[in-house]
Design an enzyme around this catalytic site. Structure first.
Site, PDB file in Angstrom:
ATOM      1  N   ASP A 176       0.837  -1.186   0.000  1.00  0.00           N
ATOM      2  CA  ASP A 176       0.000   0.000   0.000  1.00  0.00           C
ATOM      3  C   ASP A 176       0.879   1.246   0.000  1.00  0.00           C
ATOM      4  O   ASP A 176       1.773   1.383   0.828  1.00  0.00           O
ATOM      5  CB  ASP A 176      -0.900  -0.028   1.239  1.00  0.00           C
ATOM      6  N   HIS A 177       0.629   2.147  -0.923  1.00  0.00           N
ATOM      7  CA  HIS A 177       1.358   3.417  -1.011  1.00  0.00           C
ATOM      8  C   HIS A 177       2.872   3.237  -1.058  1.00  0.00           C
ATOM      9  O   HIS A 177       3.613   3.899  -0.327  1.00  0.00           O
ATOM     10  CB  HIS A 177       0.980   4.344   0.143  1.00  0.00           C
ATOM     11  N   HIS A 220      -6.329  10.132   4.568  1.00  0.00           N
ATOM     12  CA  HIS A 220      -5.815   9.109   5.464  1.00  0.00           C
ATOM     13  C   HIS A 220      -5.856   9.595   6.912  1.00  0.00           C
ATOM     14  O   HIS A 220      -5.818  10.784   7.187  1.00  0.00           O
ATOM     15  CB  HIS A 220      -4.379   8.733   5.070  1.00  0.00           C
ATOM     16  N   GLY A 260      -8.365   5.907   2.261  1.00  0.00           N
ATOM     17  CA  GLY A 260      -8.768   6.750   3.387  1.00  0.00           C
ATOM     18  C   GLY A 260     -10.187   6.493   3.846  1.00  0.00           C
ATOM     19  O   GLY A 260     -10.917   7.422   4.187  1.00  0.00           O
ATOM     20  N   SER A 265     -11.311   4.590   6.505  1.00  0.00           N
ATOM     21  CA  SER A 265     -11.590   4.520   7.944  1.00  0.00           C
ATOM     22  C   SER A 265     -12.287   5.807   8.374  1.00  0.00           C
ATOM     23  O   SER A 265     -11.796   6.902   8.122  1.00  0.00           O
ATOM     24  CB  SER A 265     -10.291   4.347   8.734  1.00  0.00           C
ATOM     25  N   ALA A 305      -7.449   1.172   7.136  1.00  0.00           N
ATOM     26  CA  ALA A 305      -6.185   1.067   7.873  1.00  0.00           C
ATOM     27  C   ALA A 305      -6.319   1.542   9.306  1.00  0.00           C
ATOM     28  O   ALA A 305      -6.200   0.770  10.255  1.00  0.00           O
ATOM     29  CB  ALA A 305      -5.088   1.853   7.156  1.00  0.00           C
ATOM     30  N   THR A 306      -6.589   2.841   9.491  1.00  0.00           N
ATOM     31  CA  THR A 306      -6.560   3.441  10.828  1.00  0.00           C
ATOM     32  C   THR A 306      -7.500   2.750  11.795  1.00  0.00           C
ATOM     33  O   THR A 306      -7.151   2.493  12.960  1.00  0.00           O
ATOM     34  CB  THR A 306      -6.911   4.938  10.734  1.00  0.00           C
TER      35      THR A 306
END
Length: 255
Positions: free
Chosen positions: A82-83, A151, A180, A182, A203-204
């Site tokens: 990712d990224h 994000h 982004g 979450s 993710a978060t």
């Protein structure tokens, strides 16, 4: 089942109007939780690691964990970078055995982004590994687009530009990716999927769920010294979170 690439999974999601959940893992327990949730709901799933995570442990270490868990699963599992922040990191993940790679050249000027993305695409496509790009499509396989998400933790409810998404979908043939996510309301995610998003990144909130489980256990038993005990609670919290988002993406029963 061995690790698979995103190619056929994303095309099926695009054709049948659902999205595949892509979940960032920070440790073994989160890897286990993500794949266990996918197993329960019979969903294809993508396990991701970021450059920050790969400073904590190497691509080879994370790949080994995900590959081991995937080998015991009966649903398709993808290992995704990712990224990816540089060509060098993308190649480290590629050589470690990742089955999907994102190159994020958005921090470079547009022309440099194009050239870096081209280089990653050339290397990965020779081995049949799909590539995701952050801005612009240069022979890649999927595209992360900006429609109002960000994000991290939102301070308010994000307002997504659904019309922009629909316009992009009309002119772009490759699968689209929502980053982004979450903190984005589930109904908004469902609408994004209905308008063409094929991969949705979380993710978060997984980190928050894992940490919540640990904190609750430690609050009840502050003298505990066995990390397996509190990590197991964190794992369960992540699993339940992932299951809820698989249902939002509509990928349950698609494995």
């Amino acid at each position: 089942m061995s690790l698979v690439t995103t190619k056929d999974l994303m095309l099926d999601a695009q054709k049948n109007h659902y999205a595949i959940g892509a979940f960032n893992a920070e440790n073994m327990e989160m890897v286990q939780a993500i794949i266990a949730a996918a197993e329960e709901l019979r969903a294809p799933v993508i396990v991701q690691t970021t450059p920050g995570t790969l400073k904590y442990a190497s691509p080879a270490m994370f790949h080994a964990m995900v590959a081991a868990a995937a080998s015991e699963a009966s649903v398709p599992v993808v290992m995704h970078l990712d990224h990816g922040s540089s060509y060098e990191l993308a190649m480290q993940a590629f050589r470690a055995g990742y089955t999907s790679v994102m190159i994020d050249g958005s921090h470079h000027v547009f022309e440099e982004n194009i050239e870096i993305t081209k280089s990653v695409v050339r290397a990965c496509h020779a081995a049949g590994i799909p590539v995701e790009a952050e801005l612009g499509k240069v022979g890649g396989d999927s595209l992360a687009v900006a429609i109002g998400t960000a994000h991290g933790v939102y301070k308010g409810t994000p307002k997504l530009d659904m019309e922009r998404l629909s316009e992009i979908r009309k002119v772009v043939s490759v699968p689209l990716v929502l980053h982004g996510t979450s903190g984005v309301p589930d109904d908004a995610v469902r609408e994004c999927v209905a308008r063409g998003m094929c991969k949705v990144n979380y993710a978060t909130d997984l980190r928050i769920a894992f940490s919540k489980g640990l904190k609750e256990y430690l609050a009840k038993d502050p003298e505990v010294f066995d990390p397996k005990k509190y990590s197991a609670v964190g794992r369960e919290y992540v699993k339940e979170y992932v299951k809820s988002k698989i249902l939002v993406c509509g990928s349950n029963g698609k494995a």
